[in-house]
Design a protein around this motif. Structure first.
Motif, PDB file in Angstrom:
ATOM      1  N   GLU A   1      26.114  23.388  35.658  1.00  0.00           N
ATOM      2  CA  GLU A   1      26.537  24.419  34.924  1.00  0.00           C
ATOM      3  C   GLU A   1      27.948  23.905  34.278  1.00  0.00           C
TER       4      GLU A   1
ATOM      5  N   ALA B   1      34.116  26.707  32.277  1.00  0.00           N
ATOM      6  CA  ALA B   1      35.187  27.130  31.064  1.00  0.00           C
ATOM      7  C   ALA B   1      36.445  26.632  31.766  1.00  0.00           C
ATOM      8  N   HIS B   2      36.540  26.479  32.968  1.00  0.00           N
ATOM      9  CA  HIS B   2      38.081  26.412  33.404  1.00  0.00           C
ATOM     10  C   HIS B   2      37.828  25.526  34.786  1.00  0.00           C
TER      11      HIS B   2
ATOM     12  N   GLN C   1      39.113  26.108  37.673  1.00  0.00           N
ATOM     13  CA  GLN C   1      38.938  26.615  38.897  1.00  0.00           C
ATOM     14  C   GLN C   1      37.805  27.633  38.753  1.00  0.00           C
ATOM     15  N   ASP C   2      37.079  27.623  39.776  1.00  0.00           N
ATOM     16  CA  ASP C   2      35.974  28.665  39.621  1.00  0.00           C
ATOM     17  C   ASP C   2      36.209  30.077  40.020  1.00  0.00           C
ATOM     18  N   VAL C   3      37.252  30.676  39.288  1.00  0.00           N
ATOM     19  CA  VAL C   3      37.471  31.917  39.410  1.00  0.00           C
ATOM     20  C   VAL C   3      37.549  32.813  38.377  1.00  0.00           C
ATOM     21  N   CYS C   4      37.690  34.032  38.354  1.00  0.00           N
ATOM     22  CA  CYS C   4      37.429  34.803  36.863  1.00  0.00           C
ATOM     23  C   CYS C   4      38.737  35.550  36.530  1.00  0.00           C
ATOM     24  N   GLN C   5      38.922  36.007  35.372  1.00  0.00           N
ATOM     25  CA  GLN C   5      40.017  36.531  34.918  1.00  0.00           C
ATOM     26  C   GLN C   5      40.125  37.877  35.479  1.00  0.00           C
ATOM     27  N   ARG C   6      41.449  37.970  35.849  1.00  0.00           N
ATOM     28  CA  ARG C   6      42.045  39.281  36.227  1.00  0.00           C
ATOM     29  C   ARG C   6      42.551  40.236  35.120  1.00  0.00           C
ATOM     30  N   LEU C   7      42.198  41.368  35.171  1.00  0.00           N
ATOM     31  CA  LEU C   7      42.442  42.357  34.153  1.00  0.00           C
ATOM     32  C   LEU C   7      43.881  43.059  34.175  1.00  0.00           C
ATOM     33  N   ARG C   8      44.433  43.663  33.145  1.00  0.00           N
ATOM     34  CA  ARG C   8      45.551  44.579  33.489  1.00  0.00           C
ATOM     35  C   ARG C   8      44.989  45.826  32.766  1.00  0.00           C
ATOM     36  N   GLU C   9      45.783  46.817  33.449  1.00  0.00           N
ATOM     37  CA  GLU C   9      45.507  48.167  32.837  1.00  0.00           C
ATOM     38  C   GLU C   9      46.197  48.592  31.483  1.00  0.00           C
ATOM     39  N   ASP C  10      45.468  49.142  30.793  1.00  0.00           N
ATOM     40  CA  ASP C  10      45.997  49.403  29.352  1.00  0.00           C
ATOM     41  C   ASP C  10      47.147  50.269  29.177  1.00  0.00           C
ATOM     42  N   ARG C  11      48.325  49.764  29.664  1.00  0.00           N
ATOM     43  CA  ARG C  11      49.536  50.503  29.739  1.00  0.00           C
ATOM     44  C   ARG C  11      50.631  49.634  28.795  1.00  0.00           C
TER      45      ARG C  11
ATOM     46  N   THR D   1      53.975  48.233  28.043  1.00  0.00           N
ATOM     47  CA  THR D   1      55.383  48.055  29.231  1.00  0.00           C
ATOM     48  C   THR D   1      56.326  47.326  28.357  1.00  0.00           C
TER      49      THR D   1
END
Lengths: 483, 99
Positions: B50, B53-54, B56-66, B68
């Motif tokens: 397969e 796309a990167h 490393q076989d890890v996924c994107q971490r997300l940030r809260e909608d704040r 700053t």
């Protein structure tokens, strides 16, 4: 010209209703002083890294579910490379091969009356991306001013299949999409501020032959411009082809002042974007649990609500479509019916769509800003239904509610003595007086002039200050005049 | 696969990088050197693998909608603009770009 078929696909940039940008913590609020909402990430300073905003992803999931699309369990951000001063990185972070929303469809209602029809417009995809900054070309002594406050604002780009066949269908699609993104709360829909912008891909061909070469009209930020631009473009393409010319694929701009489209210069490189996966961002993974939670949180969608309004309240398709044009309108209508009763659903619909809409329109207000609440309007409709007041008096009471003269229709009817006179004896007495005072009208009526009858009705209504039941007055007058 | 000189010049133009004839030739040779590495990798049988796309076989971490990044007075902006060649009224000025 009827032998030409028009083919239109639309790409819409929907600004997502987040507080912060898609990859940085700068605010997305409109109208701040230049570059005060441009963080180091938005400025592309060395060493910065983008971090994806959860809310932007949530908006994309909501949209995907609302249009019955596939929300990709895994999607990928890509760099779209091009050079422009309002794009400091030299690339826009977008999605290319694996967008977050795949497929889906929007149902549109086109035309009115006998010519009305519904059509399903299929979507190709919707992907997350960042907006660019703004270039200001005036007032800088031959230089261009760059404001990067808008750079990094989250966008969902929604792409249709080439399914539309006229400017009217394109406008119906744009309106349906605009209503939907506001309905599910992912976009404020403010077109003046650029929160909802359409690009239209237009071509013409003879049915049964392959699609013609298309030209893309960029950045249409009103439904009227969308219609005018497509109509001009279609005429221009047909004339060009009929004069033996060829259409070159091009990006064009619409000039509202002249009503014409013209090709943009210096865009020959525009389609060489050299996309590749952005190494700064990992694949976006959306779990089935997140999708389920988001689905549970979605409001009843416009199409479902429309069908329910028709079934539950016996409304026509036209009425139900009008009342589900926005969630605010639909909620207002239902709150009105809740007070007036289901039997009065049709009069409630009329009051909301006609009287209230006209008054709001006159004052330039949205339904959420209406001085007359749904409960007040429902109370008013209930008093018409039980014959406490006539329709004519109801309009007076509505105006009084609008002006804040009372807390409810009942209070105003009571205070201003507007209760309908239904006492037959009292009305009969007035009718006799009017007949006695207007022998000329009576004679004219007896000579066959129907107009004279209306004059007499008017006299009686005037004598009761409009509080008599008009039907009752009519009946009594006819009785007396016949006798 | 290898790049021609006009292709190298076109890529440079797309990125608005000014290169001399000698630099264009040197860049072509370097890029073609990279292509030969890619060719070696493409020779590997990757059927059934397969695409990633990167690395490393890890996924994107997300940030809260704040929010700053706060700069209501524009003092951060002024620091950022201190290194800009030309600014006016809070805007970055660049050579005129207009259609």
């Amino acid at each position: 010209m009827s032998q030409w078929e028009v083919v239109i696909g639309i790409e819409t940039h929907v600004q997502l209703a987040t507080a912060s940008k898609i990859f940085s913590g700068a605010s997305t609020a409109f109208g701040a002083a230049p570059n005060t909402q441009a963080s180091p990430v938005d400025l592309a300073l060395p060493g910065v890294l983008p971090v994806l905003n959860r809310k932007a992803v949530e908006c994309a999931i909501r949209f995907g579910l609302a249009v019955d699309a596939t929300v990709a369990g895994k999607s990928v951000f890509a760099r779209k490379n091009y050079f422009y001063p309002d794009l400091p990185k030299g690339y826009q972070i977008s999605q290319f091969e694996l967008p977050v929303v795949q497929g889906g469809h929007v149902t549109i209602a086109v035309g009115q009356g006998d010519k009305a029809y519904e059509k399903r417009i299929n979507l190709t995809r919707a992907h997350l991306e960042e907006d660019a900054g703004k270039s200001l070309h005036e007032d800088f002594h031959g230089r261009t001013g760059i404001d990067l406050n808008r750079a990094g604002t989250p966008l969902l780009e929604i792409v249709t299949e080439p399914d539309m066949r006229s400017a009217d269908e394109a406008v119906a699609y744009a309106k349906a999409l605009h209503a939907l993104v506001r309905w599910i709360g992912i976009c404020d829909g403010n077109m003046q501020e650029g929160s909802f912008r359409c690009d239209a891909n237009v071509s013409v061909h003879k049915p049964g032959t392959p699609f013609g070469t298309r030209r893309e009209i960029k950045n249409l930020n009103s439904f009227r411009f969308l219609k005018e631009a497509i109509e001009y473009e279609v005429r221009w393409q047909i004339e060009t082809l009929e004069d033996g010319g060829k259409i070159q694929q091009a990006t064009v701009l619409f000039d509202p002042a002249t009503g014409e489209t013209r090709a943009m210069r210096s865009k020959e490189d525009a389609h060489d974007y050299r996309y590749f996966p952005d190494p700064d961002l990992l694949p976006l993974v959306i779990s089935p649990e997140w999708i389920d939670r988001t689905r549970a949180d979605l409001p009843e969608l416009p199409q479902a609500k429309k069908q329910r309004f028709m079934a539950e309240y016996g409304l026509s398709s036209y009425d139900a479509t009008t009342l589900t044009a926005s969630l605010e309108t639909a909620d207002y209508f239902e709150a009105t019916v809740a007070v007036a009763g289901k039997a009065s659903a049709k009069p409630c619909a009329n009051w909301v769509m006609v009287d209230l809409a006209a008054r709001l329109n006159k004052e330039g207000l949205e339904i959420g800003q209406s001085p007359v609440s749904a409960a007040q309007l429902g109370g008013l409709v209930a008093r018409i239904a039980d014959n406490t007041i006539s329709n004519a008096i109801a309009k007076k009471v509505f105006e009084a509610l609008w002006a804040g003269e009372g807390v409810s229709a009942d209070a105003i009817i009571e205070q201003q003595g507007l209760k309908q006179i239904t006492d037959t004896g009292a009305i009969e007495k007035l009718v006799d007086e009017v007949l006695a005072a207007n022998p000329a009208n009576v004679a004219e009526f007896k000579a066959g002039k129907e107009k004279a009858f209306n004059a007499l009705v008017g006299q009686v209504m005037k004598a009761t200050k409009g509080k008599a039941n008009p039907q009752q007055v009519n009946d009594l007058l006819r009785q007396k005049l016949a006798g | 696969m290898s790049l021609t000189l006009p292709e190298v010049k076109r890529i440079a133009h797309l990125a608005r990088i000014e290169i001399s004839e000698a630099e264009a030739e040197a860049s072509r040779d370097q890029l073609n050197g990279i292509f030969s590495l890619i060719e070696a990798m493409q020779a590997v049988d990757a059927a059934g693998v397969e695409p990633m796309a990167h690395a490393q076989d890890v996924c994107q971490r997300l940030r809260e909608d704040r929010v700053t990044h706060l700069d209501p007075q524009g003092s951060l902006r002024d620091q950022f603009q201190a290194v800009a060649p030309e600014t006016e009224a809070g805007l970055y000025l660049v050579p005129k770009v207009i259609e």
